[in-house]
Motif scaffolding. Structure first.
Motif, PDB file in Angstrom:
ATOM      1  N   SER A  71      31.705  35.452 -72.660  1.00 37.97           N
ATOM      2  CA  SER A  71      30.202  35.906 -72.124  1.00 37.97           C
ATOM      3  C   SER A  71      30.798  37.200 -71.167  1.00 37.97           C
ATOM      4  O   SER A  71      31.459  36.931 -70.197  1.00 37.97           O
ATOM      5  N   ALA A  72      29.894  38.157 -71.351  1.00 37.96           N
ATOM      6  CA  ALA A  72      29.826  39.341 -70.477  1.00 37.96           C
ATOM      7  C   ALA A  72      28.873  39.383 -69.389  1.00 37.96           C
ATOM      8  O   ALA A  72      28.770  39.928 -68.517  1.00 37.96           O
ATOM      9  N   GLN A  73      27.925  38.016 -69.191  1.00 33.38           N
ATOM     10  CA  GLN A  73      27.037  38.054 -68.313  1.00 33.38           C
ATOM     11  C   GLN A  73      27.633  37.562 -67.003  1.00 33.38           C
ATOM     12  O   GLN A  73      28.529  36.608 -67.083  1.00 33.38           O
ATOM     13  N   ALA A  74      26.797  38.030 -65.981  1.00 26.37           N
ATOM     14  CA  ALA A  74      27.415  37.375 -64.525  1.00 26.37           C
ATOM     15  C   ALA A  74      26.927  36.128 -64.362  1.00 26.37           C
ATOM     16  O   ALA A  74      26.029  35.406 -65.188  1.00 26.37           O
ATOM     17  N   ALA A  75      27.848  35.283 -63.451  1.00 26.87           N
ATOM     18  CA  ALA A  75      27.582  34.006 -63.325  1.00 26.87           C
ATOM     19  C   ALA A  75      26.194  33.695 -62.856  1.00 26.87           C
ATOM     20  O   ALA A  75      25.891  34.510 -62.026  1.00 26.87           O
ATOM     21  N   PRO A  76      25.398  32.442 -62.892  1.00 26.78           N
ATOM     22  CA  PRO A  76      24.092  32.332 -62.552  1.00 26.78           C
ATOM     23  C   PRO A  76      24.326  32.193 -60.895  1.00 26.78           C
ATOM     24  O   PRO A  76      25.277  31.907 -60.364  1.00 26.78           O
ATOM     25  N   PRO A  77      23.186  32.496 -59.934  1.00 26.90           N
ATOM     26  CA  PRO A  77      23.248  32.103 -58.645  1.00 26.90           C
ATOM     27  C   PRO A  77      23.224  30.903 -58.225  1.00 26.90           C
ATOM     28  O   PRO A  77      23.158  29.938 -59.008  1.00 26.90           O
ATOM     29  N   ALA A  78      23.984  30.628 -56.962  1.00 21.98           N
ATOM     30  CA  ALA A  78      23.931  29.286 -56.687  1.00 21.98           C
ATOM     31  C   ALA A  78      22.589  28.577 -56.523  1.00 21.98           C
ATOM     32  O   ALA A  78      21.727  29.400 -56.473  1.00 21.98           O
ATOM     33  N   ALA A  79      22.752  27.327 -56.702  1.00 30.00           N
ATOM     34  CA  ALA A  79      21.309  26.311 -56.497  1.00 30.00           C
ATOM     35  C   ALA A  79      20.609  26.635 -55.577  1.00 30.00           C
ATOM     36  O   ALA A  79      19.279  26.792 -55.377  1.00 30.00           O
ATOM     37  N   ALA A  80      21.155  26.925 -54.430  1.00 27.05           N
ATOM     38  CA  ALA A  80      20.677  27.139 -52.890  1.00 27.05           C
ATOM     39  C   ALA A  80      19.620  28.235 -52.801  1.00 27.05           C
ATOM     40  O   ALA A  80      18.694  28.669 -52.237  1.00 27.05           O
ATOM     41  N   GLU A  81      20.190  29.450 -53.954  1.00 30.08           N
ATOM     42  CA  GLU A  81      19.411  30.731 -53.843  1.00 30.08           C
ATOM     43  C   GLU A  81      18.470  31.029 -55.060  1.00 30.08           C
ATOM     44  O   GLU A  81      17.987  31.837 -55.176  1.00 30.08           O
ATOM     45  N   ALA A  82      18.449  29.827 -56.015  1.00 26.66           N
ATOM     46  CA  ALA A  82      17.597  29.964 -56.922  1.00 26.66           C
ATOM     47  C   ALA A  82      16.238  29.954 -56.609  1.00 26.66           C
ATOM     48  O   ALA A  82      15.619  29.404 -55.515  1.00 26.66           O
ATOM     49  N   LEU A  83      15.558  30.805 -57.185  1.00 29.65           N
ATOM     50  CA  LEU A  83      14.019  31.203 -56.757  1.00 29.65           C
ATOM     51  C   LEU A  83      12.892  30.301 -57.595  1.00 29.65           C
ATOM     52  O   LEU A  83      13.053  30.080 -58.748  1.00 29.65           O
ATOM     53  N   ALA A  84      12.137  29.540 -56.806  1.00 26.21           N
ATOM     54  CA  ALA A  84      11.070  28.699 -57.400  1.00 26.21           C
ATOM     55  C   ALA A  84       9.971  29.478 -57.974  1.00 26.21           C
ATOM     56  O   ALA A  84       9.743  30.466 -57.215  1.00 26.21           O
ATOM     57  N   PRO A  85       9.084  29.168 -58.842  1.00 24.57           N
ATOM     58  CA  PRO A  85       7.944  29.917 -59.458  1.00 24.57           C
ATOM     59  C   PRO A  85       7.097  29.993 -58.364  1.00 24.57           C
ATOM     60  O   PRO A  85       6.826  28.976 -57.703  1.00 24.57           O
ATOM     61  N   PRO A  86       6.354  31.177 -58.378  1.00 18.23           N
ATOM     62  CA  PRO A  86       5.558  31.212 -57.255  1.00 18.23           C
ATOM     63  C   PRO A  86       4.118  30.693 -57.542  1.00 18.23           C
ATOM     64  O   PRO A  86       3.690  30.472 -58.663  1.00 18.23           O
ATOM     65  N   ALA A  87       3.203  30.390 -56.510  1.00 16.09           N
ATOM     66  CA  ALA A  87       2.146  30.054 -56.849  1.00 16.09           C
ATOM     67  C   ALA A  87       0.811  30.658 -57.419  1.00 16.09           C
ATOM     68  O   ALA A  87      -0.008  30.156 -57.950  1.00 16.09           O
ATOM     69  N   ALA A  88       1.279  31.733 -57.199  1.00 14.16           N
ATOM     70  CA  ALA A  88       0.209  32.819 -57.753  1.00 14.16           C
ATOM     71  C   ALA A  88       0.936  34.240 -57.986  1.00 14.16           C
ATOM     72  O   ALA A  88       2.003  34.699 -57.454  1.00 14.16           O
ATOM     73  N   LEU A  89       0.361  35.207 -58.503  1.00 12.70           N
ATOM     74  CA  LEU A  89       0.847  36.445 -58.775  1.00 12.70           C
ATOM     75  C   LEU A  89       0.740  37.305 -57.651  1.00 12.70           C
ATOM     76  O   LEU A  89      -0.149  37.270 -56.608  1.00 12.70           O
ATOM     77  N   ALA A  90       2.036  37.900 -57.094  1.00 11.50           N
ATOM     78  CA  ALA A  90       1.880  38.441 -55.636  1.00 11.50           C
ATOM     79  C   ALA A  90       1.056  39.893 -55.494  1.00 11.50           C
ATOM     80  O   ALA A  90       0.500  40.114 -54.788  1.00 11.50           O
ATOM     81  N   GLU A  91       0.969  40.619 -56.952  1.00  9.14           N
ATOM     82  CA  GLU A  91       0.065  41.643 -56.911  1.00  9.14           C
ATOM     83  C   GLU A  91      -0.448  41.693 -58.127  1.00  9.14           C
ATOM     84  O   GLU A  91       0.196  41.300 -59.007  1.00  9.14           O
ATOM     85  N   PRO A  92      -1.317  42.523 -58.341  1.00  9.00           N
ATOM     86  CA  PRO A  92      -2.002  42.800 -59.850  1.00  9.00           C
ATOM     87  C   PRO A  92      -0.779  43.375 -60.533  1.00  9.00           C
ATOM     88  O   PRO A  92      -0.132  44.452 -60.402  1.00  9.00           O
ATOM     89  N   ARG A  93      -0.878  43.281 -61.771  1.00  4.63           N
ATOM     90  CA  ARG A  93       0.128  43.606 -63.051  1.00  4.63           C
ATOM     91  C   ARG A  93      -0.782  44.326 -64.113  1.00  4.63           C
ATOM     92  O   ARG A  93      -1.660  43.796 -64.532  1.00  4.63           O
ATOM     93  N   HIS A  94       0.102  45.234 -64.611  1.00  4.03           N
ATOM     94  CA  HIS A  94      -0.516  46.271 -65.776  1.00  4.03           C
ATOM     95  C   HIS A  94       0.254  45.678 -66.971  1.00  4.03           C
ATOM     96  O   HIS A  94       1.537  45.688 -67.141  1.00  4.03           O
ATOM     97  N   VAL A  95      -0.482  44.941 -68.022  1.00  2.16           N
ATOM     98  CA  VAL A  95       0.070  44.185 -69.057  1.00  2.16           C
ATOM     99  C   VAL A  95      -0.231  45.034 -70.309  1.00  2.16           C
ATOM    100  O   VAL A  95      -1.556  45.181 -70.721  1.00  2.16           O
ATOM    101  N   LEU A  96       0.767  45.303 -71.437  1.00  2.00           N
ATOM    102  CA  LEU A  96       0.306  45.596 -72.602  1.00  2.00           C
ATOM    103  C   LEU A  96       0.392  44.542 -73.574  1.00  2.00           C
ATOM    104  O   LEU A  96       1.517  43.962 -73.687  1.00  2.00           O
ATOM    105  N   LEU A  97      -0.737  44.089 -74.216  1.00  2.00           N
ATOM    106  CA  LEU A  97      -0.883  43.020 -75.285  1.00  2.00           C
ATOM    107  C   LEU A  97      -0.792  43.416 -76.623  1.00  2.00           C
ATOM    108  O   LEU A  97      -1.953  44.152 -76.993  1.00  2.00           O
TER     109      LEU A  97
END
Length: 926
Positions: free
Chosen positions: A767-793
């Motif tokens: 594997s050429a991918q970097a090792a995943p970050p440590a468990a203590a630094e993992a980011l939990a899913p946010p409760a809501a979008l931090a800012e409006p996003r522009h999406v192409l569907l």
């Protein structure tokens, strides 16, 4: 007495002594009328003369432009020829160029000029000498002739030339010629044919100027859209040289050259070097100074009719200067105006003389004058009517001539397009007579059979098809109906190759002869697809397998329920019953896992995994299943690299291979598990397109069992193939292992001999991918979008697209919609600001969602992509998910699942940005 009479007359007519104003008026009126009629007739003739000249000049301009476009089309076929082959040798080049030169008599030669970087010059010169060009070296023109080329960043040497009219030019670096280098750079940067400067023609006998066209050629397919890509993928160019005089004469060969003289000028050349072509006739009324020193300047007034038209060709500006000739003027000018003028003037003079001589008979003269004036008016009206009628006739004739020329031009273009369509058709087409003699063949037939067109027209059908003979062709000819006859045969190429074909023959009458058209379709690919279809029909047994699994599963559940009831009634059942219940449950679970693992079509969940740790962790599950008579040994390499796989699936592969090994050792034996590193895949013949040149991890499982025969090895990984007794195996175990290994980006190989055991070797790229970050630094899913996003569907199902768009808008997103890949790219290019996320269905009309993602990334690099689909068998999409280039959400999904997935994508992107910023702050000097 006479004197008295005269006096009486004079006394009776005192008005005769007055000045003859009426006579003067009649004389002036006659002169004015004569001059007016003369000018009218001359004006009509001049208009007809100018119209004829404009028409002849326009015909020459259009004919020359059409001939130049035809020359360009001939050159474009060379670029298509280069794109159709990875490598073109000298014989292939000669075989492709010779028909083009035969179709274009004005062409002098065709040359292949490759682009050679500075660091590849020695290898290129050595390759050219090995190709038969003895003493080949890249040269340049110097004051003393040809010499070794100096050191440059790149070279453009002449490598192929047909015909070899100047062997001394082989190896000449044309980039050392500034004007040629500019033309090639223009062709490379614009992706179009460019024209080089023409050498000037001397007036009268002298050298014939040559026209050189440069066609750019790019590696890996058609012309790139981006300028940087065109420069990076530039492979070289084809140069086709034409005799300019021949090109011009072929363009004007059907025109009357005696009516208009033409001069061809190159406006991009300096003054004094612009004249490229002039007609044979040298204008006698043209001042010598104007012709010699300034052939492109405006001619002096009153010499003749002149017309200038600019023509853009290959990036250069040409001018066609047309001049009327005395022959054209003579054809549209007559003596009629002068005759009318002379006649009217003579009549006026006679009338005046008559008036002067008959002053005493004024009344009679007045009557005569009135009568003659009426006759003149009537004559003038008749003359005007004739002139108008003649003008209309000339205009109608001109219009008819114009329409005929346009029809001829359209017919010629249609004939040219039809011939091009026939020559470039995907299927072979032949035409023969009743004796089987080949009369005509298209270019596809020549390429497939290895003949030139003139060679094919000298052969018979029996030399091209195995089932056609002269003695049987008459019967076959009689069986061909106007509606067509379809039959199959074997086609024989010039080199002896034989291909199955399907022939559609139809007869038609041409004049007093009956001919036959044969459309030949190559069935080689069709045969291969038929064999694949037969192989794929084996998969129909999946339905029978499902019924068998359901039946077996019901039997297993009956056993489980029966033993549970025994245990409940006995209130403390014997351990044997519990063991049988456990065994039956394990059988049911194993059978279900095998079926699901074989049938899975969703992307596997991969992560960086150390196979040493996975093997050590799996031993606790494997050893109890093998029993005490099988010894397990480990040989794990300490420096093993990490691989990107799904650990649960690899554990399933290990379990299946271990159970197969146990069945191969009924009396017991040794099972050896080992890992090691390999620097590359050299010598292994592996199917690893994504890591063929990188390091590999090898995981092997070897047993000392009975081994396998060659027949078993040939069918080992086929679904439903098993060597076990009926009811003892489903035939899915090894097929499932093969599918899992391939799905995880690896490959598997087997070595076995009867009586000597079996070794399964599994290979994964490191594997050429970097090792995943440590468990203590993992980011939990946010409760809501931090800012409006522009999406192409992009979604072709309207209800699904509207539903997803409504969900995203309810959560603060700005959504742009599209139905297809093409419209999605257009919408993305027009989005301001750029899209933060592209959500696309995997399967779209005419193109896939992955193609859409790649095109949008070309416009907005780094944009995030979310694939949505209820089914994806596209390995490329799975590769994008594995490599972290995209995310995947299976259908059907809930609103919360979609929003959570979008939030996790943006949060992961923000996390990587914060991690990059944090690592930058920790560096010294920052």
């Amino acid at each position: 007495m006479p004197e008295t009479s005269n006096q009486a007359v004079v006394g009776a007519h005192p008005a005769q002594r007055k000045p003859p104003w009426g006579i003067f008026a009649v004389f002036l009126l006659g002169i004015g009328l004569a001059v007016w009629i003369y000018q009218s007739l001359r004006q009509f003739e001049e208009q007809a003369f100018e119209a004829a000249f404009e028409q002849q000049a326009d015909l020459r301009f259009r004919s020359l432009r059409t001939q130049l476009n035809y020359c360009r089309e001939q050159l474009k076929t060379l670029a298509a020829f280069y794109s159709s082959s990875n490598f073109v040798d000298r014989e292939e080049f000669k075989g492709f160029v010779e028909p083009i030169l035969e179709r274009q008599p004005a062409a002098v030669s065709v040359e292949w000029i490759p682009w050679v970087p500075k660091d590849k010059r020695p290898a290129f010169e050595a390759m050219a000498r090995a190709d038969g060009l003895a003493g080949f070296a890249i040269q340049e023109r110097t004051g003393a002739g040809l010499g070794a080329a100096g050191v440059r960043e790149s070279y453009l040497p002449v490598f192929y030339q047909e015909p070899k009219i100047d062997p001394a030019t082989f190896g000449l670096d044309v980039s050392s010629l500034p004007e040629v280098a500019r033309a090639i750079a223009q062709a490379r940067d614009f992706g179009e044919i460019a024209a080089g400067p023409c050498e000037l023609s001397a007036r009268g006998p002298g050298p014939n100027p040559s026209l050189s066209l440069y066609q750019p050629v790019y590696e890996h397919g058609p012309t790139p859209v981006d300028l940087d890509q065109r420069r990076a993928r530039f492979a070289g160019c084809y140069r086709m040289t034409f005799q300019l005089q021949q090109v011009v004469r072929r363009a004007w060969m059907n025109l009357d050259r005696a009516q208009v003289d033409c001069y061809l000028l190159d406006l991009d050349m300096p003054e004094g070097r612009r004249l490229l072509y002039e007609d044979d006739a040298v204008p006698e009324d043209l001042p010598e100074a104007w012709h010699d020193e300034r052939p492109y300047a405006a001619p002096p007034a009153g010499v003749a009719l002149w017309q200038r038209k600019e023509l853009s060709h290959g990036g250069r500006r040409w001018e066609i200067l047309s001049r009327s000739t005395p022959q054209l003027a003579a054809a549209h000018r007559s003596m009629q105006p002068l005759g009318a003028l002379a006649g009217l003037l003579g009549f006026t003079l006679l009338l005046t003389v008559y008036l002067w001589s008959g002053r005493n008979r004024r009344l009679l003269v007045e009557e005569l004058v009135l009568k003659r004036t009426g006759e003149l008016e009537e004559a003038r009206a008749g003359l005007e009517e004739k002139v108008l009628q003649r003008t209309l006739e000339i205009r109608r004739a001109n219009q008819e001539l114009t329409d005929a020329v346009e029809k001829l031009k359209r017919a010629q273009e249609a004939l040219h397009v039809t011939q091009m369509a026939v020559d470039t058709a995907a299927e072979s087409m032949l035409r023969s007579d009743a004796t089987g003699r080949v009369l005509e063949a298209n270019e596809t037939t020549c390429l497939r059979l290895g003949y030139r067109r003139e060679q094919l027209c000298q052969t018979n059908l029996e030399a091209l098809f195995e089932g056609i003979r002269r003695e049987t062709w008459a019967a076959r000819w009689a069986a061909v109906t106007p509606g067509g006859l379809v039959f199959r045969d074997t086609q024989i190429a010039r080199d002896g190759r034989r291909n199955p074909v399907e022939i559609t023959a139809s007869r038609f009458r041409h004049g007093d002869r009956e001919l036959c058209s044969l459309f030949v379709k190559d069935l080689t690919e069709h045969k291969r697809l038929e064999e694949q279809l037969v192989q794929s029909q084996k998969m129909e047994s999946v339905g029978r397998l499902a019924g068998g699994v359901a039946h077996d599963f019901n039997n297993i559940l009956t056993v489980i329920q029966g033993h549970c009831e025994v245990a409940m009634l006995a209130q403390g059942a014997a351990p044997q019953s519990l063991e049988r219940i456990q065994e039956a449950a394990n059988r049911a679970a194993a059978l279900t896992r095998q079926l699901l693992a074989f049938a899975r079509k969703h992307p596997c969940v991969t992560r960086r995994t150390n196979l040493n740790e996975l093997v050590a962790r799996s031993l606790s599950l494997v050893k109890p299943l093998l029993g005490e008579r099988v010894d397990v040994t480990l040989g794990l390499a300490p420096d093993l690299g990490a691989v990107q796989v799904d650990p649960a699936q690899i554990e399933q592969v290990l379990l299946n291979l271990a159970l197969n090994a146990k069945d191969a050792m009924p009396e017991g034996g040794t099972l050896a598990l080992a890992t090691r590193m390999r620097p590359n895949a050299s010598g292994l013949n592996l199917d690893l397109p994504r890591a063929a040149s990188g390091p590999l991890v090898e995981f092997s499982i070897a047993d000392s069992g009975t081994g396998m025969s060659g027949y078993v090895l040939q069918h080992l990984f086929e679904p439903f193939f098993t060597t076990k007794a009926a009811g003892k195996g489903t035939g899915l175990g090894l097929a499932m292992c093969y599918g899992i290994v391939k799905q995880n980006g690896g490959d598997i190989r087997v070595q076995s001999e009867e009586g000597k055991g079996t070794v399964f070797s599994i290979y994964f790229p490191v594997s050429a991918q970097a090792a995943p970050p440590a468990a203590a630094e993992a980011l939990a899913p946010p409760a809501a979008l931090a800012e409006p996003r522009h999406v192409l569907l992009v979604e072709d199902e309207t209800e699904v697209r509207e539903l997803i768009a409504d969900i995203l808008r309810r959560n603060g997103c700005r959504v742009e919609q599209a139905e297809t890949c093409e419209s999605g790219v257009r919408v993305a290019a027009a989005m301001h600001p750029p899209p933060d996320l592209v959500i696309t269905d995997v399967v779209l009309p005419k193109a896939s969602g992955r193609e859409l993602a790649h095109k949008v990334r070309a416009i907005f690099p780094g944009v995030r992509v979310l694939y949505i689909s209820g089914y994806t068998g596209d390995n490329a999409v799975q590769d994008d998910v594995k490599d972290g280039l995209a995310a995947y959400l299976p259908k059907p999904f809930s609103m919360q699942m979609l929003i959570d997935k979008v939030k996790s994508i943006f949060e992961a992107q923000n996390g990587r940005a914060r991690a990059a910023a944090k690592s930058g702050e920790g560096q010294p000097g920052n």
